[in-house]
Structure formats: structure tokens, C-alpha cells
Design a protein around this motif. Sequence first.
Motif, short mmCIF file in Angstrom:
data_model
loop_
_atom_site.label_atom_id
_atom_site.label_comp_id
_atom_site.label_asym_id
_atom_site.label_seq_id
_atom_site.Cartn_x
_atom_site.Cartn_y
_atom_site.Cartn_z
N THR A 67 0.83 -1.19 0.00
CA THR A 67 0.00 0.00 0.00
C THR A 67 0.87 1.25 0.00
O THR A 67 2.09 1.17 0.15
N VAL A 68 0.24 2.37 -0.17
CA VAL A 68 0.94 3.65 -0.14
C VAL A 68 0.94 4.18 1.28
O VAL A 68 -0.09 4.21 1.94
N THR A 69 2.10 4.59 1.76
CA THR A 69 2.21 5.18 3.10
C THR A 69 2.73 6.60 2.98
O THR A 69 3.72 6.85 2.28
N ILE A 70 2.07 7.52 3.65
CA ILE A 70 2.45 8.94 3.56
C ILE A 70 2.57 9.53 4.96
O ILE A 70 1.68 9.35 5.80
N LEU A 71 3.67 10.21 5.21
CA LEU A 71 3.88 10.91 6.47
C LEU A 71 3.76 12.41 6.21
O LEU A 71 4.39 12.93 5.29
N SER A 72 2.94 13.08 7.00
CA SER A 72 2.76 14.52 6.85
C SER A 72 3.04 15.23 8.16
O SER A 72 2.67 14.75 9.23
N SER A 73 3.72 16.38 8.07
CA SER A 73 4.07 17.16 9.25
C SER A 73 3.45 18.55 9.16
O SER A 73 3.47 19.17 8.10
N TYR A 74 2.91 19.02 10.27
CA TYR A 74 2.30 20.34 10.33
C TYR A 74 2.90 21.17 11.46
O TYR A 74 2.31 22.11 11.92
N GLY A 75 4.06 20.76 11.91
CA GLY A 75 4.66 21.42 13.06
C GLY A 75 5.97 22.10 12.75
O GLY A 75 6.22 22.56 11.63
N ALA A 76 6.84 22.11 13.75
CA ALA A 76 8.09 22.86 13.66
C ALA A 76 9.28 22.01 13.26
O ALA A 76 10.42 22.45 13.36
N ALA A 77 9.04 20.76 12.82
CA ALA A 77 10.16 19.89 12.46
C ALA A 77 10.95 20.49 11.29
O ALA A 77 10.37 20.95 10.31
N THR A 78 12.26 20.48 11.42
CA THR A 78 13.11 20.96 10.33
C THR A 78 13.12 19.92 9.21
O THR A 78 12.67 18.79 9.39
N ALA A 79 13.66 20.31 8.08
CA ALA A 79 13.75 19.37 6.95
C ALA A 79 14.58 18.15 7.34
O ALA A 79 14.25 17.01 6.96
N GLU A 80 15.65 18.38 8.10
CA GLU A 80 16.51 17.27 8.52
C GLU A 80 15.77 16.35 9.49
O GLU A 80 15.87 15.11 9.40
N GLU A 81 15.04 16.93 10.43
CA GLU A 81 14.28 16.12 11.39
C GLU A 81 13.19 15.32 10.66
O GLU A 81 12.98 14.14 10.95
N ALA B 29 13.18 14.34 7.58
CA ALA B 29 13.83 13.27 6.81
C ALA B 29 14.15 12.07 7.71
O ALA B 29 14.02 10.91 7.30
N ALA B 30 14.55 12.36 8.95
CA ALA B 30 14.85 11.28 9.90
C ALA B 30 13.58 10.52 10.27
O ALA B 30 13.59 9.29 10.40
N TYR B 31 12.47 11.25 10.43
CA TYR B 31 11.20 10.60 10.74
C TYR B 31 10.75 9.71 9.57
O TYR B 31 10.26 8.59 9.78
N VAL B 32 10.92 10.20 8.35
CA VAL B 32 10.56 9.42 7.17
C VAL B 32 11.38 8.13 7.11
O VAL B 32 10.85 7.05 6.81
N GLY C 205 10.37 12.65 19.43
CA GLY C 205 10.11 14.09 19.45
C GLY C 205 9.13 14.60 18.42
O GLY C 205 8.88 15.81 18.35
N ALA C 206 8.56 13.70 17.61
CA ALA C 206 7.61 14.15 16.59
C ALA C 206 6.35 14.70 17.23
O ALA C 206 5.90 14.23 18.27
N ASP C 207 5.79 15.70 16.60
CA ASP C 207 4.55 16.30 17.07
C ASP C 207 3.83 16.89 15.86
O ASP C 207 4.46 17.24 14.86
N ALA C 208 2.51 16.99 15.96
CA ALA C 208 1.70 17.55 14.87
C ALA C 208 1.97 16.84 13.55
O ALA C 208 2.26 17.46 12.53
N GLY D 292 -0.07 14.01 18.31
CA GLY D 292 -0.33 15.34 18.83
C GLY D 292 -1.50 15.99 18.10
O GLY D 292 -2.27 15.33 17.38
N LEU D 293 -1.64 17.29 18.27
CA LEU D 293 -2.64 18.07 17.56
C LEU D 293 -1.95 19.02 16.58
O LEU D 293 -0.73 19.16 16.61
N LYS D 294 -2.72 19.67 15.76
CA LYS D 294 -2.16 20.66 14.86
C LYS D 294 -1.75 21.89 15.66
O LYS D 294 -2.18 22.07 16.81
N PRO D 295 -0.92 22.75 15.10
CA PRO D 295 -0.52 23.97 15.81
C PRO D 295 -1.73 24.75 16.31
O PRO D 295 -2.77 24.82 15.66
N GLY D 296 -1.59 25.33 17.51
CA GLY D 296 -2.71 26.03 18.13
C GLY D 296 -3.68 25.09 18.80
O GLY D 296 -4.82 25.47 19.11
#
Length: 360
Positions: free
Chosen positions: A49-63, A65-68, A218-221, A234-238
Motif C-alpha cells: 500500500t501507499v504510506t504517507i507521512l505529513s508534518s504540520y509542526g516545527a520539524a526541520t527538513a533534517e528532522e 527526513a529522519a522521521y521518514v 520528538g515528533a509532534d503535529a 499530537g494536535l495541529k498547531p494552536g
Amino acid sequence: MKKTISILLLLASICSVLSAFSACGNKQNDEKEEYTTRSQTVSYAHFNTVTILSSYGAATAEEFAAYVKTVDEMLGHYHKLFDIYYEYAGVNNIKTINKNAGKEPVAVEEELIVFLEYCKELYAVTKGQTNILFGSVLKLWHDARETADETAGYLDKSLLPTEDALAEAAKHTSIDLLVIDKEAKTVYISDPAASIDVGAIAKGYAASKVAEKLKADGADAMALNAGGNIVTIGLKPGNEQWITGIKNPNGTEANSLICRVKLGETSLVTSGNYERYFLSDGKIYHHIIDPETRMPAEHFASVSVFTPNGGLADALSTALFCMSYEEGLALIEEIDGVEALWVCHDGTIKMTKGVSLVND
């Protein structure tokens, strides 16, 4: 041809869900600091299947990439461990256990022991509706679906599993045939005609375990979508809730969602009659098989389950799909922290009190 169509439908379904998640985009105002949205497809191979990770927080591009990378590695590992069709070098997996049914116990890693023990617990929780020892029956339907795939999704009625064949296969589905020796770390199926099939639990379980690891790192949002099995971190920002869509089983491209729902930090799994199926004599035969009738369940068009544990959500969505609304509601009321939404064949929606719809 049928496989190509199925992949395209899956991609369209996932894109519908992700569009609801990503509607917020990048934003900044006086009350909220700027955040960046990132999304990446991880793999087409893991769990097929297709797996997609999406981030809506303050993770940097490097962080990010590590989560992916974590998602890719963990789902790849679980895919190999839970695979019932293929074996892999250096791994004794469920295929290995099935191959040795009635012959000898198989030494496996601790992680597989823990998973199979949990599957036995879920058998009890679901009143036997989600049974990983149902493999002998499911194989007959899988083989029929594979044959149909060779003829553009159509199967001659004479090639359907017969009642006698299904009844014979059902004699080899007792959960007690699965013998787990935690001390020796071995798994044994005592009946050579029995087999394990974890399709009703594995993907949700794996997605939830991956999310646990991401959060510990440390992943969030973030939202993880493993072929429609959704886990939010977590929740989205705010502290905003997530919003995602429930696919319309009878929908068109212009009407792909039957409703949208609000989510906290949780898992969402949907079982539906539109996912894997074939046609025979004008009738749809989908992949969710009722353990009592041994035929595709006909109670609902889809069932969605919301609960923090992805494995439980996966198991319950299958179980509720095979039960009447009254039976399913009674089961849900016995379990803390679980909500459900049923889509009937006529498009009617039924849901538990804790489900929050978005009123457009």
C-alpha cells in the motif's frame, strides 16, 4: 487490469484523506507562530500500500527526513515479519510458521511473539469476529480474487468457493490451534490444514507502533497514513483538532467523501466493501469475510473505528463490519476509548456519541 484500477482507486482515496489534512497549509498570524507543512510518500511496497507521512509542526527538513527514514525502516520490518506470502533471508515470519503447520515449532523474534499474543487477546475482545486463524477460509477467497484479477476483475460463478469447501476449511480455524511458547520463543500451528492470516490487524498495529516511536523521538503535529489507516501524533498547531474525510463507498470523484470528522491524537481505521473485490454474475464479492457465513459480510458499506490503539482499531473495524449495528454497538460500549461510525448501503450514517462531524 483490475490491479491497476485498485491502485488508482487507493491513491485517489488516500489523496482525498490527505487533502482534508493539508487544507490548513502554511499560515502565520499574530497568535500562532509560523509552521511548515511537509508530506512525503514513504513506500508502495510495505503492506502493499501507499504510506504517507505529513508534518504540520516545527520539524526541520533534517528532522522530518529522519522521521521518514524511521517510518520506512519500521514498516519494512513489520511487513517482512507479518507477511503470509513470502519469506525473507534471516527472518522467520508468519509465512514460515504457516509452512511448518503440523510439523514443528518455529523460533521467532520476540516482537512477533508479542504481536501474536495480542492477536489472541483481540480474538477475545471481538467475540471471535477477528480471528487470525481464519486463514484456511480466507485463502479460498484470496485465490478466487487472484483468479478474477487475471480476467479484469470478473470471475465465472462456477469458480467461486463452494459451500462444502468453505465448510471444510472452517474446521481448521480454532484459535486454540495456535501454540505460543513465550519461554522458548516459538510458534506452532498444531493442525497442518490451518494457517494464520493477520490482514485484519497487522497494518493498524504496525502504524500505531511506528507512531509511538516517532512520538518518542520528538515528533509532534504529524499524521501517518498507511493505506488509509490513519494515526495522528499530537494536535495541529494552536491545539487544533485534525480534520479528515470518511470515503463515500458509493461516491464519485466529485463526491468522494460521505462526511468529514474531527480527530484528536488517535487512530482511525476504516473497513469497506469497496477496497478489494471482484464481480461474479453481477454481484460484488469483497474481501471482508463473515466468520459465521464464510461469505463476504453484507451488513454495511463501511465501518470506521476511532481509538488510540491502531491494532485495536483495525481489529474492531473488521469485527463490526461482520456484526449487526446492535451487536456492534453493544461491543463498542464494553470497551473504553472507542468510537465508531457505520455507513449503511443506502448512505445512512450511524455513529457513537463521541464522533464529531464537521458541519460544512
